[in-house]
Design an enzyme around this catalytic site. Structure first.
Site, PDB file in Angstrom:
ATOM      1  N   TYR A  74      60.513  54.063  28.828  1.00 55.64           N
ATOM      2  CA  TYR A  74      59.204  53.821  28.019  1.00 55.64           C
ATOM      3  C   TYR A  74      59.206  52.582  27.424  1.00 55.64           C
ATOM      4  CZ  TYR A  74      54.873  54.674  26.030  1.00 55.64           C
ATOM      5  OH  TYR A  74      53.398  54.725  25.617  1.00 55.64           O
ATOM      6  N   PHE A 126      34.192  32.872  36.337  1.00 62.19           N
ATOM      7  CA  PHE A 126      35.001  34.026  37.229  1.00 62.19           C
ATOM      8  C   PHE A 126      34.314  35.485  36.545  1.00 62.19           C
ATOM      9  CE2 PHE A 126      37.790  37.266  38.636  1.00 62.19           C
ATOM     10  CZ  PHE A 126      37.601  37.185  40.110  1.00 62.19           C
ATOM     11  N   THR A 127      34.032  36.455  37.539  1.00 57.93           N
ATOM     12  CA  THR A 127      33.338  37.641  37.115  1.00 57.93           C
ATOM     13  C   THR A 127      33.963  38.241  36.228  1.00 57.93           C
ATOM     14  OG1 THR A 127      34.588  38.741  38.983  1.00 57.93           O
ATOM     15  CG2 THR A 127      32.616  37.814  39.591  1.00 57.93           C
ATOM     16  N   ASP A 217      43.649  29.783  33.024  1.00 62.04           N
ATOM     17  CA  ASP A 217      43.725  31.165  34.170  1.00 62.04           C
ATOM     18  C   ASP A 217      44.630  30.670  35.083  1.00 62.04           C
ATOM     19  OD1 ASP A 217      43.354  33.040  35.783  1.00 62.04           O
ATOM     20  OD2 ASP A 217      41.395  33.126  35.753  1.00 62.04           O
ATOM     21  N   LYS A 260      48.108  37.707  42.524  1.00 60.61           N
ATOM     22  CA  LYS A 260      47.955  36.569  43.758  1.00 60.61           C
ATOM     23  C   LYS A 260      49.142  35.910  43.635  1.00 60.61           C
ATOM     24  CE  LYS A 260      43.631  37.533  42.145  1.00 60.61           C
ATOM     25  NZ  LYS A 260      43.354  38.429  41.345  1.00 60.61           N
ATOM     26  N   ARG A 384      30.356  35.816  47.733  1.00 61.48           N
ATOM     27  CA  ARG A 384      30.601  35.113  46.569  1.00 61.48           C
ATOM     28  C   ARG A 384      29.243  34.333  46.130  1.00 61.48           C
ATOM     29  NH1 ARG A 384      35.195  37.256  43.612  1.00 61.48           N
ATOM     30  NH2 ARG A 384      33.564  38.675  43.116  1.00 61.48           N
ATOM     31  N   PHE A 451      28.581  43.494  41.806  1.00 62.34           N
ATOM     32  CA  PHE A 451      29.004  43.287  43.269  1.00 62.34           C
ATOM     33  C   PHE A 451      30.043  44.348  43.852  1.00 62.34           C
ATOM     34  CE2 PHE A 451      33.313  41.586  42.122  1.00 62.34           C
ATOM     35  CZ  PHE A 451      32.929  41.248  41.003  1.00 62.34           C
TER      36      PHE A 451
HETATM   37  O1  PLI Z   1      42.140  41.272  39.475  1.00 62.23           O
HETATM   38  P1  PLI Z   1      42.861  40.973  38.237  1.00 62.23           P
HETATM   39  O2  PLI Z   1      42.268  41.869  37.060  1.00 62.23           O
HETATM   40  O3  PLI Z   1      44.310  40.977  38.336  1.00 62.23           O
HETATM   41  O4  PLI Z   1      42.466  39.695  37.744  1.00 62.23           O
HETATM   42  C1  PLI Z   1      41.160  38.856  37.453  1.00 62.23           C
HETATM   43  C2  PLI Z   1      41.142  37.416  37.660  1.00 62.23           C
HETATM   44  C3  PLI Z   1      40.966  36.598  36.911  1.00 62.23           C
HETATM   45  N1  PLI Z   1      41.136  35.315  37.155  1.00 62.23           N
HETATM   46  C4  PLI Z   1      40.769  34.979  38.604  1.00 62.23           C
HETATM   47  C5  PLI Z   1      40.512  33.314  38.943  1.00 62.23           C
HETATM   48  C6  PLI Z   1      40.872  35.798  39.694  1.00 62.23           C
HETATM   49  O5  PLI Z   1      40.526  35.411  40.820  1.00 62.23           O
HETATM   50  C7  PLI Z   1      40.968  37.190  39.082  1.00 62.23           C
HETATM   51  C8  PLI Z   1      41.009  38.250  40.237  1.00 62.23           C
HETATM   52  N2  PLI Z   1      40.344  37.899  41.360  1.00 62.23           N
HETATM   53  C9  PLI Z   1      40.113  38.705  42.303  1.00 62.23           C
HETATM   54  C10 PLI Z   1      40.234  39.978  42.355  1.00 62.23           C
HETATM   55  C11 PLI Z   1      39.747  38.149  43.535  1.00 62.23           C
HETATM   56  O6  PLI Z   1      39.226  38.889  44.705  1.00 62.23           O
HETATM   57  O7  PLI Z   1      39.412  36.899  43.519  1.00 62.23           O
END
Ligand code: PLI
Length: 459
Positions: A74, A126-127, A217, A260, A384, A451
């Protein structure tokens, strides 16, 4: 088309995952059941899944071996120390706070750094990022170069911040009214467009002059670094690893979605150099994510991330990654399909305005195009455009973005060039029959990040 110009895979495949094929009739039914929202389809009904590059990466044998070294204590897991050291070494920041994914880091940063009524300028929204900024009383302001909103402007570094716009905002509201500047490298919604090192240097100088914090970011920072190596004078001989580190030398911290470029399936982190901010983030992380030594991740996931990060900055991997995506885009361009140019880092974006000129933006052309591509081929993509852009939380008015796109997002190390041929053929076929694509209307509009779970029907 010269197939030899694209880098071959710098790996071989040890394990395969079978996928099911469906008929067009089945897909029509599934799409209708899913309310014409590709997010609501079941994975089992998808042949090639280009919904997102987020959490969809294939891990290496070395990462899977790391999974077995998971220390699930933990507190004080050894995998956390490995991840912390790796991030400090590659990014150069003093402090790292783990989170369950990128939006966890965005939540922490927005909560500790924004006072209600302050502005947060960024290179296109970004969303989830904007959601957290606004939920904490921040006011987002887009300061990206104008060209980023034009899918036909084929110029490098379309993710750049327009310094004149940023300076004008500082003059308008005063530096103390700016919580921090947020620069996404690369800029997702502009089409995965990179930011140049020169621009990062200039934005940083401007921020330092006015005593404004600069957060990046970092979600696709390795892809950004490759574009700098490929296209910015003076970096041809520099390793991607060194470019990644130089990028962050201009920032006070960053948020990172580990799903990513880290080549993993879950995780994230927040970095900073300021000790006070770090203390606050550590106090808050235990409320939302977990102990500061796991932040919502399992020990095994932190180990996979530490190893994935090291793999991601290998020059041969990232060259292949960018060229693999570019191959799909080039095939579409060759057939005259309208896409966002230049081709970005993680995805090819179809320009739904030009693809479906018979549909007005309030007929949701990108949402409909994504639905029709699935029905025609089993390829899942993502809207998008106006649906993703959502509404202004204060006025309730819809944001109307210039870009109305469908994103064909390429997971890392998952699909072969032949898969991309299948995708290209399907898109080209649909383009040649584009008049059959009908508009959509809302039947259920969620209040937040609409979305993801919104539902539609054909007009
Ligand atoms: O999906 P998260 O919570 O691990 O990350 C959020 C996020 C933050 N910044 C940017 C530039 C992103 O592209 C992003 C998440 N993107 C998704 C889920 C996508 O499909 O692009």
């Amino acid at each position: 088309m010269n197939y030899n110009k694209y880098a071959a895979e710098p790996f071989r495949i040890k394990s395969v995952e079978y996928v099911e094929m469906t008929t067009q009739k089945q897909r029509e039914e599934r799409m209708q059941q899913a309310g014409y929202n590709t997010f609501l389809l079941d994975s089992k009904d998808v042949y090639i899944d280009l919904l997102t590059d987020s959490g969809t990466n294939a891990m290496s044998d070395n990462q899977w071996a790391g999974i077995m070294h998971g220390d699930e204590a933990y507190a004080g897991s050894r995998n956390w120390y490995h991840l912390e050291k790796t991030v400090q070494e590659l990014f150069g920041f003093k402090y790292v706070v783990p989170t369950h994914q990128g939006r966890g880091a965005e939540n922490l940063l927005s909560t500790i750094a924004i006072k209600p009524g302050q502005y947060v300028p960024g290179n296109m929204y970004f969303t989830t990022t904007r959601y957290h900024q606004e939920a904490n009383g921040g006011i987002f302001r887009d300061v990206i170069v104008d060209a980023a909103h034009d899918s036909t402007a084929n110029i490098p570094f379309k993710g750049n911040v327009d310094l004149a716009k940023l300076e004008a905002l500082i003059a308008e509201v005063g530096a103390e009214q700016i919580a921090y500047v947020c620069v996404a490298i690369t800029c997702n919604l502009a089409g995965g467009q990179p930011v140049s090192m020169q621009n990062l240097r200039e934005v940083s100088a401007l921020c330092r002059k006015h005593n404004i914090l600069l957060f990046m970011d970092a979600t696709r920072c390795v892809e950004n670094a490759y574009f700098i190596k490929e296209q910015e004078a003076g970096y041809e001989q520099t390793s991607v690893k060194d470019i990644v580190r130089e990028q962050f030398s201009y920032a006070d911290g960053c948020t990172m979605s580990g799903k990513k470029d880290c080549l993993t399936n879950i995780g994230g982190f927040l970095c900073m150099n300021d000790e006070n901010l770090f203390q606050e983030a550590k106090e808050l992380v235990v409320v939302f994510e977990g102990m500061p030594s796991y932040g919502g991740m399992a020990g095994r996931d932190m180990e996979a991330m530490a190893r994935g990060l090291q793999e991601s900055v290998q020059d041969e991997y990232i060259k292949y990654r960018i060229e693999h995506v570019r191959y799909l885009g080039d095939r579409l361009l060759e057939a005259g399909v309208p896409i966002v140019e230049p081709i970005g880092g993680h995805a090819v974006f179809l320009d739904a305005h030009r693809f479906c000129p018979h549909l007005k933006q309030n007929e949701l052309p990108a949402q409909s195009l994504a639905a029709h591509l699935y029905i025609a081929s089993g390829v899942r993509s993502m809207e998008r455009g106006i649906v993703s852009a959502g509404r202004d939380p204060n006025t309730g008015h819809e944001h109307v973005p210039k870009l109305e796109t469908v994103r064909l997002t390429i997971p890392r190390r998952v699909y072969t060039y032949k898969h991309l041929d299948v995708v290209a053929d399907a898109v080209i076929h649909l383009y040649n029959n584009r008049n059959q694509i009908r508009g959509l209307k809302w039947v259920y509009e969620p209040k937040r990040l609409r979305f993801f779970t919104g539902r539609f029907e054909l007009m």
